[in-house]
Each structure stands twice: as structure tokens, then as C-alpha cells.
Design a protein around this motif. Structure first.
Motif, PDB file in Angstrom:
ATOM      1  N   LEU A 161       5.051  -2.285  -3.378  1.00  0.00           N
ATOM      2  CA  LEU A 161       3.732  -2.450  -3.978  1.00  0.00           C
ATOM      3  C   LEU A 161       2.975  -1.135  -3.822  1.00  0.00           C
ATOM      4  N   ALA A 162       2.925  -0.369  -4.905  1.00  0.00           N
ATOM      5  CA  ALA A 162       2.461   1.020  -4.849  1.00  0.00           C
ATOM      6  C   ALA A 162       0.953   1.127  -5.018  1.00  0.00           C
ATOM      7  N   GLN A 163       0.393   2.192  -4.439  1.00  0.00           N
ATOM      8  CA  GLN A 163      -1.041   2.437  -4.543  1.00  0.00           C
ATOM      9  C   GLN A 163      -1.450   2.860  -5.954  1.00  0.00           C
ATOM     10  N   THR A 164      -0.671   3.746  -6.575  1.00  0.00           N
ATOM     11  CA  THR A 164      -1.056   4.322  -7.860  1.00  0.00           C
ATOM     12  C   THR A 164       0.130   4.310  -8.822  1.00  0.00           C
ATOM     13  N   ASN A 199       0.844  -1.207   0.000  1.00  0.00           N
ATOM     14  CA  ASN A 199       0.000   0.000   0.000  1.00  0.00           C
ATOM     15  C   ASN A 199       0.876   1.254   0.000  1.00  0.00           C
ATOM     16  N   ALA A 200       2.007   1.161  -0.685  1.00  0.00           N
ATOM     17  CA  ALA A 200       3.047   2.193  -0.606  1.00  0.00           C
ATOM     18  C   ALA A 200       2.605   3.461  -1.343  1.00  0.00           C
ATOM     19  N   ARG A 201       2.908   4.579  -0.726  1.00  0.00           N
ATOM     20  CA  ARG A 201       2.624   5.873  -1.356  1.00  0.00           C
ATOM     21  C   ARG A 201       3.821   6.791  -1.178  1.00  0.00           C
ATOM     22  N   LEU A 202       4.038   7.629  -2.164  1.00  0.00           N
ATOM     23  CA  LEU A 202       5.139   8.583  -2.132  1.00  0.00           C
ATOM     24  C   LEU A 202       4.652   9.853  -2.819  1.00  0.00           C
ATOM     25  N   SER A 203       4.289  10.838  -2.027  1.00  0.00           N
ATOM     26  CA  SER A 203       3.771  12.082  -2.587  1.00  0.00           C
ATOM     27  C   SER A 203       4.893  12.839  -3.289  1.00  0.00           C
ATOM     28  N   PRO A 204       4.551  13.766  -4.184  1.00  0.00           N
ATOM     29  CA  PRO A 204       5.597  14.571  -4.820  1.00  0.00           C
ATOM     30  C   PRO A 204       6.489  15.271  -3.804  1.00  0.00           C
ATOM     31  N   ARG A 205       5.906  15.774  -2.736  1.00  0.00           N
ATOM     32  CA  ARG A 205       6.708  16.445  -1.711  1.00  0.00           C
ATOM     33  C   ARG A 205       7.656  15.458  -1.029  1.00  0.00           C
ATOM     34  N   SER A 206       7.163  14.264  -0.694  1.00  0.00           N
ATOM     35  CA  SER A 206       8.027  13.254  -0.078  1.00  0.00           C
ATOM     36  C   SER A 206       9.099  12.777  -1.050  1.00  0.00           C
ATOM     37  N   GLN A 252       5.637  -2.559  -8.195  1.00  0.00           N
ATOM     38  CA  GLN A 252       4.391  -2.950  -8.846  1.00  0.00           C
ATOM     39  C   GLN A 252       3.281  -2.022  -8.381  1.00  0.00           C
ATOM     40  N   VAL A 253       2.275  -1.847  -9.218  1.00  0.00           N
ATOM     41  CA  VAL A 253       1.078  -1.101  -8.828  1.00  0.00           C
ATOM     42  C   VAL A 253       0.012  -2.117  -8.438  1.00  0.00           C
ATOM     43  N   THR A 254      -0.373  -2.105  -7.175  1.00  0.00           N
ATOM     44  CA  THR A 254      -1.379  -3.054  -6.703  1.00  0.00           C
ATOM     45  C   THR A 254      -2.669  -2.376  -6.253  1.00  0.00           C
ATOM     46  N   GLY A 255      -2.665  -1.050  -6.133  1.00  0.00           N
ATOM     47  CA  GLY A 255      -3.873  -0.342  -5.734  1.00  0.00           C
ATOM     48  C   GLY A 255      -3.882  -0.016  -4.252  1.00  0.00           C
ATOM     49  N   ASN A 256      -4.962   0.619  -3.826  1.00  0.00           N
ATOM     50  CA  ASN A 256      -5.101   1.115  -2.458  1.00  0.00           C
ATOM     51  C   ASN A 256      -5.969   0.155  -1.650  1.00  0.00           C
ATOM     52  N   LEU A 257      -5.383  -0.452  -0.631  1.00  0.00           N
ATOM     53  CA  LEU A 257      -6.114  -1.403   0.208  1.00  0.00           C
ATOM     54  C   LEU A 257      -7.317  -0.770   0.898  1.00  0.00           C
ATOM     55  N   LYS A 258      -7.291   0.535   1.074  1.00  0.00           N
ATOM     56  CA  LYS A 258      -8.397   1.190   1.782  1.00  0.00           C
ATOM     57  C   LYS A 258      -9.716   1.034   1.036  1.00  0.00           C
ATOM     58  N   PHE A 259      -9.665   0.843  -0.280  1.00  0.00           N
ATOM     59  CA  PHE A 259     -10.899   0.631  -1.035  1.00  0.00           C
ATOM     60  C   PHE A 259     -11.525  -0.721  -0.721  1.00  0.00           C
ATOM     61  N   ASP A 260     -10.741  -1.652  -0.206  1.00  0.00           N
ATOM     62  CA  ASP A 260     -11.263  -2.985   0.095  1.00  0.00           C
ATOM     63  C   ASP A 260     -11.811  -3.105   1.508  1.00  0.00           C
ATOM     64  N   MET A 261     -11.719  -2.029   2.287  1.00  0.00           N
ATOM     65  CA  MET A 261     -12.278  -2.045   3.639  1.00  0.00           C
ATOM     66  C   MET A 261     -13.801  -2.102   3.562  1.00  0.00           C
ATOM     67  N   GLN A 262     -14.392  -3.066   4.228  1.00  0.00           N
ATOM     68  CA  GLN A 262     -15.839  -3.192   4.248  1.00  0.00           C
ATOM     69  C   GLN A 262     -16.372  -2.628   5.560  1.00  0.00           C
ATOM     70  N   PRO A 263     -17.153  -1.555   5.520  1.00  0.00           N
ATOM     71  CA  PRO A 263     -17.685  -1.003   6.770  1.00  0.00           C
ATOM     72  C   PRO A 263     -18.580  -2.023   7.454  1.00  0.00           C
ATOM     73  N   PRO A 264     -18.443  -2.189   8.770  1.00  0.00           N
ATOM     74  CA  PRO A 264     -19.248  -3.192   9.479  1.00  0.00           C
ATOM     75  C   PRO A 264     -20.731  -2.850   9.431  1.00  0.00           C
ATOM     76  N   ARG A 274       7.255   7.638  -9.134  1.00  0.00           N
ATOM     77  CA  ARG A 274       8.185   8.347  -8.244  1.00  0.00           C
ATOM     78  C   ARG A 274       9.172   7.393  -7.584  1.00  0.00           C
ATOM     79  N   TYR A 275       8.718   6.203  -7.199  1.00  0.00           N
ATOM     80  CA  TYR A 275       9.662   5.222  -6.648  1.00  0.00           C
ATOM     81  C   TYR A 275      10.710   4.837  -7.694  1.00  0.00           C
ATOM     82  N   ARG A 276      10.279   4.626  -8.924  1.00  0.00           N
ATOM     83  CA  ARG A 276      11.233   4.255  -9.982  1.00  0.00           C
ATOM     84  C   ARG A 276      12.212   5.391 -10.241  1.00  0.00           C
TER      85      ARG A 276
END
Length: 424
Positions: free
Chosen positions: A184-187, A155-162, A203-215, A193-195
Motif C-alpha cells: 500500500l504505497a504513499q504516492t 504507508n510504503a515508500r520507495l525512493s528512486p535511490r532505493s 495500491q496507492v493509499t496515501g501518506n498516513l502522516k497527513f492523518d496525524m492530529q496534533p494533540p 517503482r514497486y511495479r
């Protein structure tokens, strides 16, 4: 050489870090518990594996890891999960999610001193490690690679500022990230940016937060809470950070519409609940604390101007009780918080100008019609007032929020496929 200097600095930092735990424990007593674990001492915990190790530093990362943890437990029934944290609130969140599961054990990750890291790895001997999002500790990564434990940044992220900040370290940054088995990058932007840093296995695997199912229970309780507000609309200000609440309260006092909604105010950090309650009271608002409400047996309407969300693990309830939600950390330059949780229950969102921690998700939500960006607290209240006054527009944004949350799912399975080759 940089890592050597960094390690030598830990000789000075470590005593100060321990003192800081004591200092922080004045407001949050959890910081003075389990201190031995931060020094790599785990004698009271089971070492019986085999272990899959997942590190989730605090609350947001722990919640985001839940779909992955559930998938790992299902895919590897002979393994146990070692879930490590750095904050008491992260540990508390993990306890709420997995406290009854004997296959999940929690502890703190040790400080980033080579001897402490080796002690941690020798005690548990994990088959693989999965580090959530941005928690990159140089000695942890290096020692884990040296002892032969595959390590993934998920779920790796690296903003332009980072990226700009990290790129200053040149080859040292590339060497650090290349010690991971894979990032394994979010986007696609994060991966690019990592490259650009020189990282090879991305690899781009997406954002795990989208797979969270609210109870479902949380959503149902949220609907119960919403009914208690009656005809009033409900505006949530969720995961607010220090410095934001005065801005929000001041603008809320000057609500631009005819009928001011109820404000559901949920600070991100529990040690600030009393402080925020006092702020709201001093601003002249009547305040009802969630901790003093029995949501399952509400026998009277809620008439307070503000309901303070002073509880942990109930974000699904708070979002389900709201007509529209502002997501904190974005009015001031802190990068914002997770907007996906709100969208997943069909609650449209408002974000401030500072969203670099969730840049892609925010832009995608805006494009999908689920989110509006505002410039400041007054613009926040104006946008909320305009949407709440237009039922057709509010209904459209609700539908767009649900669609947006559903379109981006699948990161869990892609992450699982990426780590599967190194697991037995």
C-alpha cells in the motif's frame, strides 16, 4: 538461493547483533532491556488475542501509525493490537501513546532468523500483519506467508535511490515483495517503482502522516512556550541529526538579519541531548534545556539564545512554539524527516537539498507555498531571516501550511479498506 545465503549469514551476525545491543546500551540503556524478545521469547507477555499486528520500527513510524492504530481499535473492538518495534525510542513512543490502553501490547520484533520468526508467530498467532513503510525483512516476510498470515506493507515508500539499489537483486526483489498480500504505497511514484520491480499487488493509499492530529494540549503548551520568548521570533531546528548541529550553530552565529531569533534546537535521538547541549555551549551560546523548564508555570521570560528540546513526545509543542521550522536530516544526505507535523500546526518549513525519504511530500509542500528548499546552512539562515522579516509573507506561509496538511488526508480509511477483506 539469496535468502539461503542471507539466512546463513545470520549465524554470524546474531552474536554480533547481541553485542551491538550491549554496546549501544552504554548511551541508551533501553537497548539492554527485553533482549529475550529479540530472540522470540515472550513468556512474560499475554498471548490472548485475537491479534492485529502492526510493526513500527522506531519513533517516526510509530507516530505515523497512530491514526491507523486508532482506526483499527475502533473498527475491530474484539481484537487487540500487537505493536512491535526495533528501537527503545520507538517502544517509548508507543508507551506514551498507548500505555494506558489494555488492548495494545508492545514488544520487540525478533531478529530475522526463521526459527525466531516462527516462534514469534506461533506465540501470538496474529490474524494479519501490517508493516510500516520500509521495514522489509526477507525471512519475516517469507515465513509469515508460509504460515498463512496475511502481511501488508503499509504507508510504503520507495525512493528512486532505493529503487535502483533494490532492482539490482532482480527476481529476488520481486519475489520478496510479492510475498506481501499487498503493498500500500504513499504516492503514485512509489507505486510505479514497486511495479517496476515486478510487484503485482500494489495500491496507492496515501501518506498516513497527513492523518496525524496534533494533540490540542501540546499545541496549547506550545503557545505558552512561545509567549515566553516575548518579541523575539523563534526558529526551530527539529529532528536534527549528527553532523547537522555544527553546521546550524555555525550559520546561526552569523545570522544575516538585524534581530537574531531564539533557536529551538531539537535533536532527533535522545542519547545525543547532552552532546548537542555541549556543542551549543562551546559555540558560545547561552542554552536553556527544556527538561529544566516548567512550561505550565513559566514565571520569567526566556532569554537564552538556544532552547534545547531534550524531551520525547513533544514535537507538537515545539512546532507550535515556533514561527518557522527547519526539518532535520536534509542538510546532509540522510533523506530528511517528516515535515507534515509542522505544517499540521500551521508552522511553515525549510528543507535542505536531501529529502529523498519525503520527496513527494516536500515537493507538494513547496508547490503549496508551505515550504522553502535551501542549499546549505547559510542559505537556511538567509531564508529564515527573510521570511521572519516579512510578516505578510510569514502569515501566507502559515495559512498555506495548514491548507497543505488538510488537503492530503484520508490515507487511514483507504488503508483500512485495503486490509479489511482479510480480517474477521
Amino acid at each position: 538461493m539469496l535468502r539461503l545465503v542471507y539466512t546463513l549469514l545470520w549465524g554470524v551476525i546474531l552474536p554480533l547483533a547481541l553485542l551491538r545491543l550491549v554496546w549501544r546500551s552504554r548511551k541508551e540503556p533501553g537497548y539492554r532491556r527485553h533482549i529475550g524478545e529479540r530472540l522470540g521469547r515472550y513468556g512474560g507477555l499475554s498471548a490472548s488475542g485475537p491479534w492485529l499486528w502492526v510493526h513500527a520500527v522506531s519513533v517516526g513510524e510509530t507516530r505515523a501509525a497512530q491514526p491507523l492504530l486508532d482506526a483499527l481499535l475502533a473498527a475491530y473492538p474484539r481484537h487487540r493490537i500487537l505493536l512491535t518495534h526495533m528501537t527503545p525510542t520507538g517502544r517509548q513512543t508507543g508507551q506514551q501513546l498507548y500505555g494506558d490502553n489494555p488492548r495494545v501490547q508492545q514488544c520487540y520484533l525478533p531478529y530475522d532468523v526463521p526459527a525466531l520468526v516462527r516462534r514469534f508467530l506461533a506465540y501470538f498467532r496474529p490474524e494479519a500483519g501490517l508493516i510500516m513503510e520500509t521495514e522489509v525483512w526477507p525471512n519475516l516476510v517469507h515465513v509469515t506467508r508460509r504460515v498463512g498470515v496475511p502481511l501488508f506493507l503499509v504507508n510504503a515508500r520507495l525512493s528512486p535511490r532505493s529503487y535502483r539499489r533494490t532492482a539490482r537483486f532482480g527476481g529476488a526483489a520481486a519475489s520478496l515483495y510479492n510475498d506481501f498480500t499487498a503493498v500500500l504505497a504513499q504516492t503514485a511514484g512509489d507505486a510505479e517503482r514497486y511495479r517496476a520491480l515486478g510487484v503485482k499487488a500494489v495500491q496507492v493509499t496515501g501518506n498516513l502522516k497527513f492523518d496525524m492530529q496534533p494533540p490540542e494540549a501540546g499545541i496549547a503548551r506550545g503557545h505558552t512556550l512561545r509567549r515566553a520568548f516575548g518579541a523575539r521570533h523563534v526558529l526551530a531546528a527539529a529532528s536534527t541529526r549528527e553532523g547537522e548541529e555544527p553546521l546550524i550553530l555555525d550559520a546561526f552565529a552569523r545570522w544575516p538579519g538585524a534581530a537574531r531569533p531564539a533557536l529551538l534546537l531539537v535533536p532527533r535521538h535522545p542519547q545525543r541531548f547532552d552532546e548537542v547541549a555541549a556543542l551549543a555551549t562551546r559555540a558560545g551560546f547561552s542554552v536553556q534545556r527544556r527538561s529544566q523548564l516548567d512550561v505550565d508555570a513559566l514565571d520569567a521570560p526566556i532569554t537564552a539564545d538556544i532552547v534545547l528540546g531534550d524531551s520525547m513526545g513533544e514535537m507538537a509543542m515545539y512546532y507550535a512554539a515556533s514561527d518557522i521550522a527547519y526539518i532535520g536530516g536534509s542538510l546532509i544526505p540522510l533523506g530528511g524527516q517528516n515535515l507534515i507535523e509542522a505544517c499540521a500546526v500551521g508552522t511553515p518549513v525549510l528543507m535542505g537539498p536531501h529529502t529523498f525519504n519525503f520527496a513527494q511530500a516536500t515537493e507538494d509542500a513547496i508547490a503549496a507555498g508551505a515550504c522553502l528548499r535551501v542549499a546549505d546552512a547559510d542559505a537556511l539562515m538567509a531564508a529564515a531571516s527573510a521570511v521572519l522579516a516579512d510578516e505578510a509573507r510569514l502569515a501566507d506561509m502559515r495559512a498555506h501550511a495548514l491548507t497543505f496538511a488538510g488537503l492530503h488526508r484520508g490515507a487511514t480509511q483507504r488503508t483500512l479498506a485495503a486490509v479489511a477483506p482479510v480480517l474477521r
